[in-house]
Design a protein around this motif. Sequence first.
Motif, mmCIF file in Angstrom:
data_model
loop_
_atom_site.group_PDB
_atom_site.id
_atom_site.type_symbol
_atom_site.label_atom_id
_atom_site.label_comp_id
_atom_site.label_asym_id
_atom_site.label_seq_id
_atom_site.Cartn_x
_atom_site.Cartn_y
_atom_site.Cartn_z
ATOM 1 N N ALA B 53 0.580 -1.337 0.195
ATOM 2 C CA ALA B 53 -0.247 -0.331 -0.061
ATOM 3 C C ALA B 53 0.909 1.214 -0.050
ATOM 4 C CB ALA B 53 -0.859 -0.168 1.097
ATOM 5 N N MET B 54 2.033 1.094 0.751
ATOM 6 C CA MET B 54 3.293 2.177 0.775
ATOM 7 C C MET B 54 3.479 2.975 -0.329
ATOM 8 S SD MET B 54 4.485 2.124 4.746
ATOM 9 C CE MET B 54 4.893 4.217 4.896
ATOM 10 N N ILE B 55 4.240 1.612 -0.948
ATOM 11 C CA ILE B 55 4.543 1.582 -2.212
ATOM 12 C C ILE B 55 3.845 2.466 -3.274
ATOM 13 C CG2 ILE B 55 5.388 0.001 -4.175
ATOM 14 C CD1 ILE B 55 6.182 -1.465 -2.029
ATOM 15 N N GLU B 56 2.857 1.772 -2.986
ATOM 16 C CA GLU B 56 1.339 2.568 -3.917
ATOM 17 C C GLU B 56 1.321 3.933 -4.036
ATOM 18 O OE1 GLU B 56 -2.010 -0.997 -5.237
ATOM 19 O OE2 GLU B 56 -2.742 0.565 -4.043
ATOM 20 N N ASN B 57 1.148 4.298 -3.038
ATOM 21 C CA ASN B 57 1.233 5.419 -2.680
ATOM 22 C C ASN B 57 1.946 6.672 -2.873
ATOM 23 O OD1 ASN B 57 -1.944 5.042 -2.417
ATOM 24 N ND2 ASN B 57 -1.182 4.511 0.136
ATOM 25 N N GLY B 58 2.910 6.058 -3.197
ATOM 26 C CA GLY B 58 4.534 6.658 -3.238
ATOM 27 C C GLY B 58 4.842 6.985 -2.374
ATOM 28 N N VAL B 59 5.111 6.274 -1.301
ATOM 29 C CA VAL B 59 5.383 6.681 -0.394
ATOM 30 C C VAL B 59 6.730 5.387 -0.128
ATOM 31 C CG1 VAL B 59 5.644 6.979 2.499
ATOM 32 C CG2 VAL B 59 3.659 6.905 1.017
ATOM 33 N N PHE B 60 7.867 6.464 0.677
ATOM 34 C CA PHE B 60 8.745 5.112 1.146
ATOM 35 C C PHE B 60 8.716 4.283 1.966
ATOM 36 C CE2 PHE B 60 12.925 3.791 3.051
ATOM 37 C CZ PHE B 60 13.624 2.707 1.970
ATOM 38 N N PRO B 61 8.652 3.155 1.403
ATOM 39 C CA PRO B 61 8.440 1.712 2.474
ATOM 40 C C PRO B 61 8.942 1.510 3.785
ATOM 41 C CG PRO B 61 9.352 0.462 0.372
ATOM 42 C CD PRO B 61 9.444 2.036 -0.071
ATOM 43 N N ALA B 62 8.485 2.071 5.341
ATOM 44 C CA ALA B 62 9.053 2.623 5.691
ATOM 45 C C ALA B 62 9.803 0.747 6.958
ATOM 46 C CB ALA B 62 8.173 2.796 7.076
ATOM 47 N N THR B 63 9.185 -0.846 5.704
ATOM 48 C CA THR B 63 9.676 -1.435 6.202
ATOM 49 C C THR B 63 11.240 -1.769 5.771
ATOM 50 O OG1 THR B 63 7.958 -2.449 5.008
ATOM 51 C CG2 THR B 63 7.622 -2.874 6.407
ATOM 52 N N ALA B 64 12.136 -1.361 4.555
ATOM 53 C CA ALA B 64 12.700 -0.887 4.974
ATOM 54 C C ALA B 64 13.516 -0.671 5.908
ATOM 55 C CB ALA B 64 13.255 -0.374 3.449
ATOM 56 N N TRP B 65 13.315 -0.306 6.997
ATOM 57 C CA TRP B 65 14.322 0.594 7.287
ATOM 58 C C TRP B 65 13.588 -0.554 8.905
ATOM 59 C CZ3 TRP B 65 17.522 3.787 6.808
ATOM 60 C CH2 TRP B 65 17.069 5.095 5.439
ATOM 61 N N LEU B 108 16.086 1.862 -3.686
ATOM 62 C CA LEU B 108 14.342 2.453 -3.477
ATOM 63 C C LEU B 108 14.047 3.701 -3.958
ATOM 64 C CD1 LEU B 108 12.564 0.186 -0.818
ATOM 65 C CD2 LEU B 108 12.737 -0.388 -3.104
ATOM 66 N N TRP B 109 14.786 4.553 -2.808
ATOM 67 C CA TRP B 109 15.307 5.695 -2.984
ATOM 68 C C TRP B 109 15.291 6.023 -4.361
ATOM 69 C CZ3 TRP B 109 13.908 8.915 -0.160
ATOM 70 C CH2 TRP B 109 13.991 9.031 1.503
ATOM 71 N N SER B 110 16.265 5.772 -5.196
ATOM 72 C CA SER B 110 16.199 5.426 -6.339
ATOM 73 C C SER B 110 14.981 5.285 -7.787
ATOM 74 C CB SER B 110 17.321 5.280 -7.344
ATOM 75 O OG SER B 110 17.289 4.144 -7.309
ATOM 76 N N MET B 111 14.133 5.122 -7.251
ATOM 77 C CA MET B 111 13.420 4.749 -8.266
ATOM 78 C C MET B 111 11.952 4.749 -7.925
ATOM 79 S SD MET B 111 12.824 0.216 -8.578
ATOM 80 C CE MET B 111 13.327 -0.483 -7.445
ATOM 81 N N PRO B 112 10.976 5.050 -8.898
ATOM 82 C CA PRO B 112 10.484 5.581 -8.884
ATOM 83 C C PRO B 112 9.059 4.970 -8.664
ATOM 84 C CG PRO B 112 10.875 5.647 -11.577
ATOM 85 C CD PRO B 112 11.795 4.909 -10.102
ATOM 86 N N LEU B 113 8.726 4.468 -7.091
ATOM 87 C CA LEU B 113 7.881 3.365 -6.937
ATOM 88 C C LEU B 113 6.907 3.553 -7.827
ATOM 89 C CD1 LEU B 113 9.542 3.015 -2.997
ATOM 90 C CD2 LEU B 113 9.944 1.218 -5.483
ATOM 91 N N LYS B 114 6.244 4.808 -7.358
ATOM 92 C CA LYS B 114 4.197 4.799 -7.673
ATOM 93 C C LYS B 114 4.279 4.445 -9.208
ATOM 94 C CE LYS B 114 1.112 8.080 -7.159
ATOM 95 N NZ LYS B 114 0.338 8.475 -5.995
#
Lengths: 604, 344
Positions: B53-65, B108-114
Amino acid sequence: MRSVISPRVLIGAFMLVLLVAPAVLPPFYVTKLNYIGLYAMVALGLVLLTGVGGLTSFGQAAFVGVGAYATAVLTTSSALPGWLAWLGASPWLTLGAGLVITAAMAILIGSLTLKLSGHYLPLGTIAWGISLYFLFGTMQILGGHTGLGGIPAIHLFGFELRQDNEIYYLIWAFLLVGVFTVHNLLDSREGRAIRALKGGMVMAEAMGVNTARSRMVIFVIAALLACASGWLYAHMQRFVNPTPFGLHMGIEFLFMAVIGGAGYVWGALIGAGLIVVLKHWLQGLLPAIFGQSGNFEIIVFGVIMVFVLHKARNGLWPILTRLTQRVIPVRAAQRRIDAAAEPLARRELPIAGTLLLDAKNVTRKFGGLVANKDMSLQVRSGEILALIGPNGAGKSTMFNQISGVDTPTSGEVLFLGQAVAGRDSREIARMGMSRTFQHVRMLPTMSVLENVAIGAHLRGSKGVLASAWRLDRAEEARLLAEAARQIERVGLAEHMFDEAGSLALGQQRILEIARALASDPCLLLLDEPAAGLRYKEKQALAELLRKLKREGIGILLVEHDMDFVMGLVDRVVVMEFGEKIAEGLPDQVQRDPAVLEAYLGGVE
Amino acid sequence: MDFQIALILAQDGITNGAIYALLALALVLVFAVTRVIFIPQGEFVAYGALTLAMIENGVFPATAWLLLGAGVIVTALDAGAVVRAGGRRVMMLAGTHLLYPALLIGLLWSMPLKDLPLIGQVLVTLLVVVPMGPMMYRIVYQPIAEAPVLVLLIVSVAAHLALVGLGLVFFGAEGYRTSPFSQARFEIGPMFITGQTIWVVLSSLVLIVALAMFFGRTIYGKALRATAINRNGARLMGISPALAGKLTFFLAALIGVLSGVLISPITTIYYDSGFLIGLKGFVGAIIGGLASYPIAAAGALMVGLLEAFSSFWASAYKEVIVFTLVIPVLLWRSLTTHHMEEEE
C-alpha cells in the motif's frame, strides 16, 4: 559471621509496608498498587499453571472478564428472572456465582484440551479468549461495547469500600491469601504431584499420580484466581466494558508471570509490579518519541520478553533473591523430619511363596517382528528372579508387558490373580507393583526427599483444599518420615536434602529404588538397577535386595551384570531372540549349553 | 437466503479460505520443522499488504528501515558468535546482512516506486519484507532453538506483540486497501466471479503446487522434511538446524507476504489485522493437528466458508463462531488421542 534473618521477618516487614502504604502515598500511587495487586493475582495463577505445571493459558483475561461481568450483571440488572435475582443482593453472593461459572468454563476447556499435547491448551485459550471478548462486546445484556455502570461498592463488616484506598486492603488481602494458598499447596502431597507435571508425567503416573486430574486442578485454580481479580476490579471501577478483558491483557498477564519468575509465587508480584510501572512510564514516553498516540509499549514488552526468555528463563525473582542474599542474608527454609510421626499403614504382604506375578505365554509382535514369543515366567513373594539375556533379546519389551506399559499381542500377565493388560500404570501401582526405570526418571530440581515422597503418593489421601489450608500437616509429616526412612534404608541419608539432579547416576538409580519402596509394594520391578554403580555400592544394593526378599517382597530384575545377578538371585530366566531359552537356579543356568551358546557363541 | 446470495457467500468464503489455507500450510510447516508455533505469521500478512500500500501511494516503504535494523542485529549476533569461536570472518558476515538492506534502500530511493507496474510493486514488497523471516529466526528463535515448545510459543507471542507495535510505528493507525489485480468480472450462470477471486484461488493453488514440488523434488525441500521427521537424525546427516530454521522462516514469510498482497484488495488491512487473519489460518492448522497439510488446508477453507456464512446470518457473532469452531475440533482430537506423552 553475619547474622542471618528468618524469611518471616522479611514477610512481616513487607506486610507492614503494605499496611501503611495507603496512609502515606498519594491516591495516584494507591490506585497503581491496586492494579498491581489485581494483576498479580492473575499472574499468580499463571505461575502455578505455567511455571510449575508446564501448561499455559492466554485466556486468563477472559476469566477475569467472567468474574467482572458476572457481578456487574447480577448486581445491576433489573431484568433478571426471579431464581437469579436474589444473587444481586450482595457482591459476596455474586463472587460465589462468578467462581462457579468460571470453574465450569475452566473444566469444560480443560477437559477438551488437557488430554492433548501441551500446546493445545494455549491455542485453545487464545481462541476462547477472543470469542469471549467479542461476546462481551456484542451481547445486549452485557452492555455491548459501552459496558455496564452503576456497580455497587462492596460492604465488609459494615464498611463500604468506596474509595481506592479502602478497597486497597481487600485487594491485597485477597492476593496474600492467594499467595499463601498456592505456596502451601505446592509444599504438599498434591503439590509434589503438580510439580511432577513438568517433565515427570510418566514417572508420576507410575507412582499412582493422576496427572490429568492435577493438570485440571491447576487450570481451575488459575481460572478462579483470575475470576476473583475480575470481581474486585468490577467493584473497584464500579464499571465494566470489554476492553480490559481482551487477548492483549491475557498476553500481558503471561508476560508478568514469566518476567517476574514463573516458577515462584512471589515472581507474580514482581512481574505485575514491573509491568504496571513500566507501562505507565512508557505510555508517557513513547508517544512523545514517535509523535503519535498508540500503545507503543508493546514493542518494549515484546523485546524485554524475548530477552528474558533468552537470557534468564526463570525470570527476575531468582536473580533478585540472589542479589538481596548478598545484602541481607536470609535463612534458607530448613525442612525438618519428624521422626516421631506415626508410621504409615503398611500393606499386608502375602506369605512367602505366594504367586505374585504370572506371565503366561506372552507374545508381542511389532508388525512382522516378534519381540516376545510365548514367554512365561513367575515371581513369588520372598524371591528374586532375574531376567537376563543378550542385547536385543526382548527383555525390555517383556518388562513393558509385565508393568502394563504395553499390551501383549497374545497371552496374559496376571498380578495377584488379576490381568495387568488394560489397566493404567496408576491402577497397577495401587495394586502393589512398583518399578524403576531403565533411563532414570526423576525431578532434578526437587530434593531427594521430595522425589522419594512422590513414591508414597498413594499412601496419603489429603486433597487440594486440605493442602492449601494446611490441614494436611499430620499426614504430610508421616509421608516425609516414610520417605526419609526409605532414603536411609538405601543409604542416601547424607543426600536427603540435596537436589536430586546433583546425584551421580548410580545414586539416582538408588533413589528410584527408594521411591519405589516408598509406595510399599509387594512386587518390585527393577530395570538394570546396578548399572553405573561402583563395587561397594553394588554390594550394598545386593544386601538391601536380600533384606527386602526376607521381608517377603517379590523382586524381578532385568540386569546385565552377571556377577551381581548370580550371587544374589534365587532363579534366573534367560531370553534370546524373544524366547525363553533357559530357566532355573543360577548354577544350573550358568552350565546350560543353550545359555553358553547365546552368550559366548556356539562351536562351529 | 436465496441461491444467489449463497453463491456470493461461497465465493467470499473460498477466496478468504484459500488465503487461510496458505497460512495454515505455513504454520504446519514451521511447527513441523522448528516446533515453533508461529503466531507472528499474521504480521507478515499485514506487513506485506501495508508495504504494498505504501509503495502504491508513492511513499518510501518504512519496513525497509526495519529490514536494515534487523540486519544490524543479525550481524552483531553473528559477529559475536564468530569472535567467540575465534574466527575472523566478521567482515564477510557484515556483507550479507548489512549490504543487502543498504543496497535495497538505495535502490528504492532511486526508483519511481509509484510508477512501477503492479507486478514490480509486488516484487519490491517481497524483496523488502520476506528476508525479515529468516532474520527473525536468527534473532528470536535460533538462540533458544532447543527450548520446550511452551517457551517457543511464549517467545512467538512476544515477537508478535513487538511486530504489531512496530507496525503501528511504520504504517500508522490508518487502514489501507490496495488496488485489485484485475477489474474483470465474469458472469457464469447466475453468479458473478471477480477477477480478484480467480487471482487469489489460482495463486494459492500455484503456490501449493510449487511447495509440493519443492518438498518432493529438491534437496533443500527434502532436508526440511527430514528435519521435521527427526531433528537429531537430520542433524547427524549434516543438515544444519539453523539453516533448516531460516529456510522454513523464509518460506513462511514468503507465504505470509503473498497472502497479504492477495488479501489487501479484498479487505482493508490495518497494522494489527494480521493477527486475526493468521489465527484463522491457525484454526485450520489445528484442525489438521498441526501435522497434516491437506487436512489443514481443508480446515482453513472450511473456516473461510463458515466465516462468510456466519457474517450473513449473525454478523455480530462472526468472530465468536469462527473461533468457537476450535472447541468441537479439540473435542474430536481429544477423543481420538489416547497416548500420553512426556513434554520436553
